[in-house]
Design a protein around this motif. Structure first.
Motif, PDB file in Angstrom:
ATOM      1  N   SER A   1       7.859  15.557   4.496  1.00 30.20           N
ATOM      2  CA  SER A   1       8.974  14.658   4.794  1.00 30.20           C
ATOM      3  C   SER A   1      10.220  15.009   3.995  1.00 30.20           C
ATOM      4  O   SER A   1      11.309  14.521   4.284  1.00 30.20           O
ATOM      5  N   GLU A   2      10.069  15.866   2.963  1.00 31.77           N
ATOM      6  CA  GLU A   2      11.217  16.344   2.193  1.00 31.77           C
ATOM      7  C   GLU A   2      11.094  17.854   2.009  1.00 31.77           C
ATOM      8  O   GLU A   2       9.986  18.378   1.853  1.00 31.77           O
TER       9      GLU A   2
ATOM     10  N   LYS B   1       0.837  -1.198   0.000  1.00 31.45           N
ATOM     11  CA  LYS B   1       0.000   0.000   0.000  1.00 31.45           C
ATOM     12  C   LYS B   1       0.877   1.255   0.000  1.00 31.45           C
ATOM     13  O   LYS B   1       1.749   1.406   0.859  1.00 31.45           O
ATOM     14  N   TRP B   2       0.627   2.145  -0.983  1.00 32.07           N
ATOM     15  CA  TRP B   2       1.293   3.454  -1.009  1.00 32.07           C
ATOM     16  C   TRP B   2       0.678   4.366   0.036  1.00 32.07           C
ATOM     17  O   TRP B   2      -0.538   4.310   0.295  1.00 32.07           O
ATOM     18  N   SER B   3       1.521   5.253   0.610  1.00 31.71           N
ATOM     19  CA  SER B   3       1.005   6.274   1.515  1.00 31.71           C
ATOM     20  C   SER B   3       0.247   7.317   0.697  1.00 31.71           C
ATOM     21  O   SER B   3       0.474   7.447  -0.517  1.00 31.71           O
ATOM     22  N   PRO B   4      -0.647   8.097   1.320  1.00 32.32           N
ATOM     23  CA  PRO B   4      -1.451   9.073   0.566  1.00 32.32           C
ATOM     24  C   PRO B   4      -0.642  10.054  -0.268  1.00 32.32           C
ATOM     25  O   PRO B   4      -1.059  10.438  -1.362  1.00 32.32           O
ATOM     26  N   ASP B   5       0.527  10.493   0.229  1.00 34.83           N
ATOM     27  CA  ASP B   5       1.315  11.462  -0.548  1.00 34.83           C
ATOM     28  C   ASP B   5       2.434  10.794  -1.361  1.00 34.83           C
ATOM     29  O   ASP B   5       3.284  11.480  -1.935  1.00 34.83           O
ATOM     30  N   ASP B   6       2.441   9.448  -1.391  1.00 36.49           N
ATOM     31  CA  ASP B   6       3.388   8.661  -2.196  1.00 36.49           C
ATOM     32  C   ASP B   6       4.829   8.721  -1.719  1.00 36.49           C
ATOM     33  O   ASP B   6       5.732   8.265  -2.411  1.00 36.49           O
ATOM     34  N   ASN B   7       5.075   9.281  -0.535  1.00 34.99           N
ATOM     35  CA  ASN B   7       6.449   9.316  -0.031  1.00 34.99           C
ATOM     36  C   ASN B   7       6.915   7.945   0.446  1.00 34.99           C
ATOM     37  O   ASN B   7       8.105   7.650   0.444  1.00 34.99           O
ATOM     38  N   TYR B   8       5.967   7.106   0.864  1.00 31.19           N
ATOM     39  CA  TYR B   8       6.322   5.818   1.452  1.00 31.19           C
ATOM     40  C   TYR B   8       5.490   4.699   0.841  1.00 31.19           C
ATOM     41  O   TYR B   8       4.389   4.920   0.331  1.00 31.19           O
TER      42      TYR B   8
ATOM     43  N   ILE C   1       8.293  -0.265   6.093  1.00 32.19           N
ATOM     44  CA  ILE C   1       8.026   1.056   5.539  1.00 32.19           C
ATOM     45  C   ILE C   1       9.223   1.466   4.692  1.00 32.19           C
ATOM     46  O   ILE C   1      10.341   1.585   5.203  1.00 32.19           O
ATOM     47  N   TRP C   2       8.970   1.684   3.403  1.00 32.32           N
ATOM     48  CA  TRP C   2      10.041   1.995   2.453  1.00 32.32           C
ATOM     49  C   TRP C   2       9.926   3.446   1.996  1.00 32.32           C
ATOM     50  O   TRP C   2       8.827   3.955   1.784  1.00 32.32           O
ATOM     51  N   ASN C   3      11.077   4.084   1.826  1.00 36.57           N
ATOM     52  CA  ASN C   3      11.117   5.406   1.217  1.00 36.57           C
ATOM     53  C   ASN C   3      11.043   5.209  -0.293  1.00 36.57           C
ATOM     54  O   ASN C   3      11.931   4.606  -0.893  1.00 36.57           O
ATOM     55  N   SER C   4       9.961   5.704  -0.901  1.00 35.91           N
ATOM     56  CA  SER C   4       9.753   5.444  -2.326  1.00 35.91           C
ATOM     57  C   SER C   4      10.720   6.220  -3.205  1.00 35.91           C
ATOM     58  O   SER C   4      10.938   5.867  -4.360  1.00 35.91           O
TER      59      SER C   4
END
Length: 799
Positions: free
Chosen positions: A666-667, A529-536, A548-551
């Protein structure tokens, strides 16, 4: 001094024994197959063994858990000794754990072998056990020492105490040994069979031996064979009646054969054609009752009337899938029940039961439920559970449903290898796609712009097509193993894929090529599952872990062990702080990703019952208080002074015991035009202070807003740590990854060394040279200089 030393030792023992378990509340029901079970001959309690690191003991009268033991590996055998003062559990890793039932402070482990324990029995304060390391051990529980051990040339399969000083040992080659363990003398050895002896029993000073191939021997006290019987069927298990006058043999072909012990005489044979028996035990007090286990529940068999009654219902329907919709989580169970779990209260507030067998489901934004049935039909229900549409689209089971982002289409796939596109809400077939794959459809995902669809199949392929036309289909690659899960990003055309191989892959839908193959291999990936903002990207695996992966850079941010059972599904919160993980055993775990901990656990039962609990002992449930112990067991882990105090509450508000919520990207790109980081912090009560870059900002408000100027001179790395505290002492931490653009440094010393990662000099910069800032590491800047990247001391440059 001795008194102080004893107190200190006791203190250390207590601290080492503290186990503030995440499992404060234990499910009364198993979720894996019951491998074996044991009956306490004194109390009648039943202990079950499943493929897990725990053992539950059930009270047959109240039909509830009486005790719960967490072990270091899977249990193999259980014994109760010294009037139930001790529970002895042998394990597959060779450890034997001694649990003192009066006080867990006196629990200890016997660690004399690294191989699995194959049999365990007891006599007074001694236990006798055999191991796959070919050794037999006698251990004194009171003295805590091995009194006898002997290594054999073949594997000893079972051992029994013959009297106070002697033991009987049988081995894999069909031999029996009589040994005086007090002096280590072998009194007698007798080979009676060519197959393994799997059971020994002493009845009226006669020895009963059972070989795997179906031979039964009766030997006298001098180990002379006085009777035998052979029925030519492989023996699976043997149980003796309470007074040993009868015994029952379970064969591999699912028959129970009853014998009179003396004389050795076959009494009757019971056949079970539709009932699979895994193991059996005789009742502890009734000569006409045998307990049997079918891997799911435990039953009582009356050998006179042949009637079978369910004794313990140990298996409940499994939760298959969850879908988050606003503050609700919808779940589907294996008994075709859809429940509605309220995130705010921690309680199931509604549930629906359907007569058809349901394989998958989907939820629209307004709460309409779409069900795929095993018969190949699809059904649409309104939020109150009223049927609105029902269409049969296939003669085979439909296993996968997905709703397009606009909710204009429903996509379905299943056992017939076809993909169906239906319009909503009328469920009319818009398109049927055949021959897309050569095997069952496993998973389907549609991208955010609704022009690409990805389909995973058991043919080990992933297809990517234009949607809804299904033109320009390409196949990513033929994977070595099946892809179990795939998910398009929420705001971009990246597709995440994973399966049995345990490797996470990213596919770039813009250029139709593999973008990234993550380097770390995990257990098989069940869900992505992607996080809502696609960061993870969150992945759930078969070993009970959530990753939990950093995309962006492919690094692994964190690993959270949720349970011993595999992860079935995941659901993100809108603010990305929380992640719900559904694991085997119907356990719904709320993961706080800022704290990297589990804030709340919920167990879902059938008929809409649930219990949610925290580590501090607070719990809420919709089960009547008098019925609680039939559904769950409150496990009090010891503390220095007292056990956890359980507090039943009407509801549990998730943020109550959590730190403030930190809202920040996050960035963050630090540039020559913008170096101000905007952040906001909220709490359900009062924020007391915020710490950033060594600065402390004192706050006394429920909300706090800050525009933080990022000065590279104060940084120690490319990661900015932000910590906030509330007035309850709770803390939250969030990290912001910093990148730099169009920021330049000037050398002001005559010569300045630029070094690589190993500290080797790669260039010499002169006074006035301009360097491009790439990052920060300790007291150095990472810079770009004449097409080279390296590190320069902060003291040598100015902005």
């Amino acid at each position: 001094m001795n008194t102080l030393r004893k107190f200190f030792l006791l203190f250390i023992l207590i601290i080492c024994s503290i186990s503030i378990l995440s499992n404060l509340i234990i499910n009364n029901f198993e979720y894996l197959e019951i491998i074996d079970f044991f009956v306490n001959e004194s109390t009648g309690d039943i202990s079950t063994i499943v493929e897990n690191k725990y053992l539950k003991t059930y009270d047959l009268n109240e039909k509830r858990i009486k005790r719960y033991y967490e072990t270091s590996s899977m249990p193999t055998h259980v014994e109760w000794i010294l009037n139930n003062k001790y529970t002895i559990i042998a394990e597959s890793n060779g450890i034997i754990e001694v649990f003192n039932n009066d006080t867990s402070l006196l629990n200890y482990k016997i660690n004399v072998t690294n191989e699995s324990i194959s049999s365990l029995t007891s006599f007074d304060d001694k236990i006798l056990f055999t191991s796959l390391d070919k050794t037999v051990y006698v251990y004194n529980i009171t003295k805590r020492k091995v009194e006898f051990q002997r290594k054999f040339s073949t594997i000893p399969t079972v051992a029994e105490f013959y009297d106070e000083n002697t033991i009987l040992v049988a081995d894999h080659s069909g031999s029996i040994y009589l040994i005086d363990y007090s002096n280590g003398t072998e009194i007698k050895k007798l080979k009676i069979d060519n197959y393994s002896i799997i059971k020994l029993a002493i009845v009226d000073k006669n020895v009963y031996a059972f070989s795997m191939n179906g031979n039964i021997y009766v030997l006298d006290k001098d180990l002379k064979i006085i009777n035998s019987f052979s029925f030519g069927l492989t023996i699976r298990d043997v149980a003796f009646s309470p007074s040993n006058e009868n015994f029952a043999v379970l064969t591999l072909n699912n028959r129970i054969i009853l014998f009179d012990s003396s004389p050795l005489k076959l009494l009757q044979e019971l056949k079970f054609d539709s009932f699979s028996i895994k193991s059996l035990e005789w009742s502890y007090d009734k000569s006409d009752i045998i307990y049997i286990n079918d891997g799911v529940n435990i039953y009582s068999l009356n050998i006179e009337s042949k009637s079978i009654d369910k004794l313990l219902e140990l298996k409940k329907p499994d939760l298959i899938k969850i879908i988050k919709n606003n503050n609700l989580i919808y779940y589907l169970s294996s008994n075709s029940e859809i429940g509605v779990f309220n995130i705010d209260s921690g309680i199931v507030e509604n549930h629906f039961t359907f007569s058809e067998e349901v394989a998958d489901f989907a939820i629209t934004k307004n709460g309409y439920m779409i069900l795929s049935e095993n018969s190949g039909a699809l059904s649409l229900y309104d939020p109150e559970g009223t049927l609105k549409e029902n269409k049969k689209i296939s003669d085979f089971k439909i296993t996968t449903l997905n709703i397009s982002p606009s909710e204009k289409f429903l996509i379905a796939g299943g056992w017939d290898n076809n993909v169906y596109i239906l319009t909503l809400p009328d469920l009319k077939v818009y398109k049927k796609v055949e021959n897309l794959h050569s095997n069952w459809i496993k998973d389907i995902s549609i991208n955010y712009s609704e022009n690409k669809i990805a389909v995973a199949s058991l043919d080990k392929k992933v297809s990517i097509s234009d949607f809804p036309t299904f033109k320009n289909t390409i196949y990513v690659e033929e994977f070595p193993y099946i892809i179990w899960s795939l998910d398009w990003a929420n705001n971009s055309n990246f597709l995440a894929m994973g399966g049995f191989e345990g490797i996470l892959r990213l596919w770039d839908g813009r250029f139709n090529q593999l973008y990234k193959k993550f380097e770390i291999i995990t257990a098989p990936i069940k869900v992505i599952k992607w996080s809502p903002d696609d960061n993870y990207i969150a992945t759930g695996t078969t070993d009970g872990n959530v990753y939990i992966w950093n995309s962006k850079n492919g690094t692994l941010e964190s690993t959270i062990n949720v349970s011993n059972g595999e992860i079935n599904d995941l659901a993100w919160s809108d603010d990305e702080r929380y992640l719900y993980a559904l694991s085997k055993g119907n356990l719904l775990s709320l993961i706080d990703l800022q704290q990297n901990s589990i804030s709340l656990k919920s167990i879902i039962f059938e008929k809409g019952y649930s219990v949610s609990y925290r580590k501090n002992g607070e719990y809420t449930t919709n089960i009547p208080e008098k019925e609680e112990n039939k559904f769950f067991y409150k496990n009090n882990p010891i503390s220095l002074f007292e056990a956890v105090t359980f507090k039943r509450k009407e509801s549990i508000n998730i943020p109550v015991l959590e730190g403030p919520v930190i809202n920040v990207s996050s960035e963050f790109l630090v540039s020559d035009k913008n170096n101000s980081l905007l952040l906001s912090i909220f709490d359900n009560d009062l924020i007391t202070r915020v710490e950033i870059l060594g600065q402390t900002f004192f706050v006394n408000s429920q909300s706090y807003y800050l525009s933080m100027e990022i000065n590279p001179e104060k940084l120690k790395s490319n990661m900015l740590e932000i910590t906030a505290y509330d007035n309850d002492g709770n803390k939250s931490t969030k990290y912001v990854h910093l990148k730099f653009e169009n920021i330049y440094l000037q050398v002001f010393t005559n010569q300045a060394e630029i070094t690589n990662d190993e500290g080797e000099i790669i260039a010499i910069a002169s006074r006035g040279d301009i360097l491009k800032l790439k990052g920060v590491l300790g007291d150095t800047y990472k810079v770009e200089y004449i097409d080279k990247e390296g590190y320069i001391k902060k003291a040598f440059v100015i902005f």
